[in-house]
Design a protein around this motif. Structure first.
Motif: not given
Ligand code: ZN
Length: 330
Positions: A87, A268, A217, A52, A125-126
């Protein structure tokens, strides 16, 4: 109260007995995954688990990433490997091509300038480009749409993969999935059928004597979401989709068949946690960016985890800060 001194059993000299009990204490402190001959174990790999990062031009994020990498490399006992937990960039799911490129360029350039340790990555996800088509301007037909851009930028062999190093087997999962139709930007977390099938076969192919570390993640298991009160919290506990794996039960039951599965690392949630279920330890290892480069997140510092892996299948995982001071909010 009288506390008796530790006395070596017959057949042990005092020095090696104390060494052994010290080793046992260390194994327990680490979530104790092996009790073979702890005093004789050798460390085979030191890993820095960074996750992250959310690189962006603003909030001194590039300097923050550089500072974290410098800190890791200046450790007297320097890690052999960096596992990057996803991320890497900020919100590319809803950013334009230009903005996404700017962020990946920062990631690549900072790593090139500041890091000499081998890096293996997983997708967050990012890191997925364009899933929110309205805002990103993506059509879905671009060759680098979705996860492809991240796979290329991070040099991944596939969106999920495994490798063996220093006698440990590492499995990298890609748990981020669209929650609705691709294009609305929503995401969930689970292993798709193809990946779950590969995962089961990969686990079964590893010799029972080889310890396994898994990293994803999104946490496979986490209690953190239930500690975060939300306006929607009612008598039923509400966990937002995509915060933990919705197939946690399936994965845990699969992993429980393999005593050589030692640890699952994740990020995450930008918080630090350790849970043990059926002998498997689940570590959520904070965030390099803390609260998205605005300071701590829910009291957790900007940081990363140092994970020491041993030849007897035991390991130690601890969260460390790197002394970052966030830019004051404007
Ligand atoms: Zn994330």
């Amino acid at each position: 109260m009288h506390i008796p001194a530790l006395t070596p059993p017959q057949g042990f000299d005092r020095r090696s007995f104390l060494k052994m009990t010290g080793g046992l204490a260390a194994a327990f402190a680490a979530g104790g995954t092996s009790f073979g001959k702890p005093s004789e174990r050798n460390r085979v790999l030191r890993v820095a688990h960074i996750t992250d990062i959310h690189v962006q031009p603003e909030r001194r994020a590039p300097e923050g990433l550089a500072s974290c990498l410098k800190h890791i490399q200046s450790l007297q006992d320097k890690p052999d490997l960096i596992l990057s937990g996803g991320d890497h960039v900020m919100d590319s799911v809803r950013q334009t091509r230009d903005r996404t490129k700017t962020q990946w360029d920062i990631w690549t350039n900072v790593l090139k300038a500041e890091n000499s340790i081998p890096v293996k990555s997983c997708i967050g996800n990012h890191d997925i480009w364009g899933w929110e088509k309205d805002k990103s301007g993506a059509t879905g037909n671009e060759p680098d749409f979705g996860k492809k851009w991240a796979i290329d930028a991070l040099g991944l062999p596939n969106r999920y993969y495994s490798f063996t190093q220093a006698g440990w087997h590492f499995i990298t999962l890609d748990g981020v999935q669209p929650a609705g139709p691709v294009g609305d930007g929503s995401h969930s977390a689970y292993l798709d059928e193809e990946q779950l099938d590969w995962f089961k076969r990969d686990l079964a192919s590893v010799p029972k004597t080889t310890p396994i570390l898994i990293w994803s993640h999104v946490p496979i298991v986490s209690a953190l979401p239930i500690t975060n009160p939300r306006p929607t919290l009612t008598g039923n506990i509400y966990i937002e989709e995509g915060h933990v794996h919705s197939d946690a039960g399936v994965i845990v039951n699969e992993l429980a068949q393999y005593p050589n599965v030692k640890a699952c690392l994740s990020g995450h949630l930008h918080q630090v946690e350790q849970i043990e279920i059926k002998g498997i330890n689940f570590h959520c290892n904070g965030a390099v960016c803390g609260g998205w480069w605005k300071g701590k997140n829910r009291g957790f510092d900007e940081g990363f985890a140092l994970v020491d892996l041993y030849d007897d299948g035991s390991y130690e995982c601890r969260y460390e800060t790197y002394g970052w001071v966030a830019e004051p909010p404007k």
